[in-house]
Design a protein around this motif. Sequence first.
Motif, PDB file in Angstrom:
ATOM      1  N   ALA A 153       0.758  -1.143   0.136  1.00  0.00           N
ATOM      2  CA  ALA A 153       0.144   0.011   0.109  1.00  0.00           C
ATOM      3  C   ALA A 153       0.920   1.044  -0.006  1.00  0.00           C
ATOM      4  CB  ALA A 153      -0.857  -0.111   1.107  1.00  0.00           C
ATOM      5  N   HIS A 154       1.947   1.255   0.820  1.00  0.00           N
ATOM      6  CA  HIS A 154       2.980   2.339   0.556  1.00  0.00           C
ATOM      7  C   HIS A 154       3.271   2.323  -0.451  1.00  0.00           C
ATOM      8  CE1 HIS A 154       2.618   2.373   5.190  1.00  0.00           C
ATOM      9  NE2 HIS A 154       3.278   3.531   5.162  1.00  0.00           N
ATOM     10  N   ALA A 155       3.802   1.328  -1.175  1.00  0.00           N
ATOM     11  CA  ALA A 155       4.486   1.632  -2.654  1.00  0.00           C
ATOM     12  C   ALA A 155       3.595   2.142  -3.509  1.00  0.00           C
ATOM     13  CB  ALA A 155       5.098   0.283  -2.792  1.00  0.00           C
ATOM     14  N   ARG A 156       2.299   1.550  -3.583  1.00  0.00           N
ATOM     15  CA  ARG A 156       1.173   2.054  -4.401  1.00  0.00           C
ATOM     16  C   ARG A 156       0.971   3.401  -4.352  1.00  0.00           C
ATOM     17  NH1 ARG A 156      -3.942   2.909  -4.974  1.00  0.00           N
ATOM     18  NH2 ARG A 156      -5.207   2.131  -6.765  1.00  0.00           N
ATOM     19  N   ARG A 157       1.051   3.969  -3.226  1.00  0.00           N
ATOM     20  CA  ARG A 157       0.770   5.344  -2.836  1.00  0.00           C
ATOM     21  C   ARG A 157       1.530   6.201  -3.374  1.00  0.00           C
ATOM     22  NH1 ARG A 157       0.041   5.284   2.831  1.00  0.00           N
ATOM     23  NH2 ARG A 157      -1.882   4.023   2.545  1.00  0.00           N
ATOM     24  N   LYS A 158       2.847   5.910  -3.295  1.00  0.00           N
ATOM     25  CA  LYS A 158       3.815   6.780  -4.141  1.00  0.00           C
ATOM     26  C   LYS A 158       3.573   6.876  -5.495  1.00  0.00           C
ATOM     27  CE  LYS A 158       7.508   5.883  -0.675  1.00  0.00           C
ATOM     28  NZ  LYS A 158       7.512   7.418  -0.158  1.00  0.00           N
ATOM     29  N   VAL A 159       3.086   5.818  -6.114  1.00  0.00           N
ATOM     30  CA  VAL A 159       2.646   5.858  -7.446  1.00  0.00           C
ATOM     31  C   VAL A 159       1.355   6.484  -7.817  1.00  0.00           C
ATOM     32  CG1 VAL A 159       2.380   4.552  -9.855  1.00  0.00           C
ATOM     33  CG2 VAL A 159       4.188   3.860  -8.040  1.00  0.00           C
ATOM     34  N   TYR A 160       0.437   6.004  -7.002  1.00  0.00           N
ATOM     35  CA  TYR A 160      -0.905   6.774  -7.256  1.00  0.00           C
ATOM     36  C   TYR A 160      -0.990   8.266  -7.090  1.00  0.00           C
ATOM     37  CZ  TYR A 160      -5.699   7.743  -6.254  1.00  0.00           C
ATOM     38  OH  TYR A 160      -6.912   8.264  -6.349  1.00  0.00           O
ATOM     39  N   ASP A 161      -0.078   8.820  -6.126  1.00  0.00           N
ATOM     40  CA  ASP A 161       0.111  10.411  -6.026  1.00  0.00           C
ATOM     41  C   ASP A 161       0.434  11.092  -7.289  1.00  0.00           C
ATOM     42  OD1 ASP A 161      -0.898  10.041  -3.369  1.00  0.00           O
ATOM     43  OD2 ASP A 161       1.294  10.185  -2.534  1.00  0.00           O
ATOM     44  N   LEU A 162       1.164  10.437  -7.893  1.00  0.00           N
ATOM     45  CA  LEU A 162       1.848  10.816  -9.283  1.00  0.00           C
ATOM     46  C   LEU A 162       0.961  10.618 -10.073  1.00  0.00           C
ATOM     47  CD1 LEU A 162       5.475   9.159  -9.084  1.00  0.00           C
ATOM     48  CD2 LEU A 162       4.833  11.651  -8.666  1.00  0.00           C
ATOM     49  N   HIS A 163       0.112   9.710 -10.180  1.00  0.00           N
ATOM     50  CA  HIS A 163      -0.858   9.561 -11.475  1.00  0.00           C
ATOM     51  C   HIS A 163      -1.910  10.449 -11.119  1.00  0.00           C
ATOM     52  CE1 HIS A 163      -2.960   6.930 -14.022  1.00  0.00           C
ATOM     53  NE2 HIS A 163      -3.885   7.044 -13.082  1.00  0.00           N
ATOM     54  N   VAL A 164      -2.432  10.845  -9.865  1.00  0.00           N
ATOM     55  CA  VAL A 164      -3.421  11.723  -9.705  1.00  0.00           C
ATOM     56  C   VAL A 164      -3.117  12.890 -10.175  1.00  0.00           C
ATOM     57  CG1 VAL A 164      -4.739  13.024  -7.945  1.00  0.00           C
ATOM     58  CG2 VAL A 164      -4.459  10.595  -7.750  1.00  0.00           C
ATOM     59  N   LYS A 165      -1.693  13.313 -10.179  1.00  0.00           N
ATOM     60  CA  LYS A 165      -1.451  14.667 -10.681  1.00  0.00           C
ATOM     61  C   LYS A 165      -1.328  14.842 -12.292  1.00  0.00           C
ATOM     62  CE  LYS A 165       1.679  15.801  -6.584  1.00  0.00           C
ATOM     63  NZ  LYS A 165       3.101  15.977  -6.216  1.00  0.00           N
ATOM     64  N   LYS A 166      -0.684  13.779 -12.759  1.00  0.00           N
ATOM     65  CA  LYS A 166      -0.511  13.511 -14.102  1.00  0.00           C
ATOM     66  C   LYS A 166      -0.373  11.967 -14.422  1.00  0.00           C
ATOM     67  CE  LYS A 166       1.975  15.228 -18.127  1.00  0.00           C
ATOM     68  NZ  LYS A 166       3.105  15.952 -18.619  1.00  0.00           N
ATOM     69  N   ALA A 167      -1.355  11.548 -15.069  1.00  0.00           N
ATOM     70  CA  ALA A 167      -1.425  10.168 -15.395  1.00  0.00           C
ATOM     71  C   ALA A 167      -0.382  10.111 -16.478  1.00  0.00           C
ATOM     72  CB  ALA A 167      -2.973   9.555 -15.639  1.00  0.00           C
ATOM     73  N   THR A 168       0.549   8.784 -16.356  1.00  0.00           N
ATOM     74  CA  THR A 168       1.288   8.671 -17.699  1.00  0.00           C
ATOM     75  C   THR A 168       1.064   7.030 -17.704  1.00  0.00           C
ATOM     76  OG1 THR A 168       3.267   7.992 -15.947  1.00  0.00           O
ATOM     77  CG2 THR A 168       2.892  10.289 -16.898  1.00  0.00           C
ATOM     78  N   PRO A 169       1.741   6.439 -19.225  1.00  0.00           N
ATOM     79  CA  PRO A 169       1.596   5.068 -19.375  1.00  0.00           C
ATOM     80  C   PRO A 169       2.474   4.204 -18.220  1.00  0.00           C
ATOM     81  CG  PRO A 169       1.997   6.426 -21.250  1.00  0.00           C
ATOM     82  CD  PRO A 169       2.131   7.250 -20.066  1.00  0.00           C
ATOM     83  N   THR A 170       3.340   5.131 -17.655  1.00  0.00           N
ATOM     84  CA  THR A 170       4.189   4.170 -16.524  1.00  0.00           C
ATOM     85  C   THR A 170       3.474   3.763 -15.350  1.00  0.00           C
ATOM     86  OG1 THR A 170       6.308   4.993 -17.604  1.00  0.00           O
ATOM     87  CG2 THR A 170       6.038   4.139 -15.120  1.00  0.00           C
ATOM     88  N   THR A 171       2.606   5.032 -14.765  1.00  0.00           N
ATOM     89  CA  THR A 171       2.064   5.107 -13.668  1.00  0.00           C
ATOM     90  C   THR A 171       0.864   4.199 -13.754  1.00  0.00           C
ATOM     91  OG1 THR A 171       0.939   7.039 -14.011  1.00  0.00           O
ATOM     92  CG2 THR A 171       2.752   7.298 -12.937  1.00  0.00           C
ATOM     93  N   THR A 172       0.206   4.243 -15.061  1.00  0.00           N
ATOM     94  CA  THR A 172      -1.192   3.441 -15.393  1.00  0.00           C
ATOM     95  C   THR A 172      -0.736   2.037 -15.332  1.00  0.00           C
ATOM     96  OG1 THR A 172      -1.921   5.269 -16.526  1.00  0.00           O
ATOM     97  CG2 THR A 172      -3.060   3.209 -16.874  1.00  0.00           C
TER      98      THR A 172
END
Length: 520
Positions: free
Chosen positions: A338-357
């Motif tokens: 959940a911690h690992a996912r949250r770091k990616v999710y915060d970036l995805h909310v700001k700006k979704a990219t193919p990598t974060t998706t």
Amino acid sequence: MATTPSLPDDIDALKALLLQRDGELQSLRQTVSTLELALSVRTLEIEQLTLQIAKLKRMVFGRKSEKIDQKLEQLETRLEDLIAEEGAAEQTAEAQAQPRQKSIHKPFPESLAREEHIIEPKEDACPQCGGNLKPLGEDVSEQLEVIEAAFKVIRHVRKKKACACCDCIVQPPAPSRPIQRGFAGPGLLANIAVAKFADHQPLYRQALIHARRGVELDPATTGRWMGACGVLITPLVEALRRYVVAPGKVHSDDTPMPVLAPGNGKTKTGRLWVYVRDDRNSGSLAAPAVWFAYSANRQGLHPQTHLAGFTGVLQADAYGGYDRIYTDNNVTEAACWAHARRKVYDLHVKKATPTTTEILRRIGELYGIEAQIRGQPQMERQRTRQLQAKPLLVELEVWLRNRLLTLSTQSETTKAINYMLNQWQALVYYCEDGVAEIDNNIAENALRGCCLGRKNFLFLGADSGGERAAAMYSLIGTARMNGIDPEAYLRYVFTHIADYPINKVADLLPWNVAAKLLPA
């Protein structure tokens, strides 16, 4: 709760009943058309607000953002107003649209007291033809009401008797009290403790509530009571600690707690640590429990001291203070997806990219597997993880390392990926152990109540207040995890603990007294 009325045998009575129902149905349909548009618009806004609140709560947990807190309060207030408007519209409408969505609630518990009111028609004869009226059936509905809590004074009158032949006087001893020379009964103490540490009502607010009922309870007095209660439950909390940190698997996390610094009137940041034993997801029948500990700072010495002698699996985040616990190989590190996912999710909310998706999609597949095996025996969980989750993790690691080659070393996405790879062995450990969890949400959930209390209290008065809060949070949290009403549990504890043998105090742990408590 409505019951199906019995139907009359008389044909004329049945026709009259059908005509009456037809008229009611026509009225309902007319009401529906006038309410549909307004309700649909309001429902849409409520859904949007609910989604925004859920999103902000995911972002704000564990952070110190006052702006997000204020935004949450504004949205929740708006949501409360909209829901209240719905209730007002329903109350003022002449009828509800039953053919569409009928409101369904769970039956009220049988343990609740019932009070029955029989309502007879005021007519003694038919209002149309003057004929005799005969029973046609009945409609039954239930309304939930609350009886205001009431204070009462318990007087202990100890009679004295004197010997007729000598000067001997006999008198029974005074009944034991939770607090020596204190006038608070165990029920009152439990009520105050739960209101403060479970319902997050500071003592001065409780004093205002009690004053409305005609009882003046000075916050200074109730504060001393809580201090005395903290002393009473110390042996019980110690027994709880021994149970939680026994060999096995423990979840751990921490949260900041503002504490008033003596002398300057400012606040410092203390720390509340949580340790949870809960293996129900792997089919264990052992009682779940939570133990809180307070410290004046976040030095790694504190968790190292709390877990001294512990052997097994420690599920926690990547805080460096835990590192020394793993050095002797008696404790295995299990990290938190959940911690690992949250770091990616915060970036995805700001700006979704193919990598974060793609990362979120792959992690979602891992959680999908966990949802299927939740509650199954540990060997079955381990087998399923080896067959389904482990191949996905192998592919994910390769994909992440290849993706790093295409990203800037300074990008936030790179940092999020490196966080996962640096913790990789601990992140994938759960596939080797059917008892371990994919994340540390068990500990995070245990801390949520403390975060609400922190918001209401603003700060703790002293380090001793933090230790007292940790003790109360431990007992209340453990009672809740075992499905026990915290107030009923603390009432039982305060009734018995003053005279209870200290070497048997573990008998007062929640799961050991559950059968002796009255229903919540």
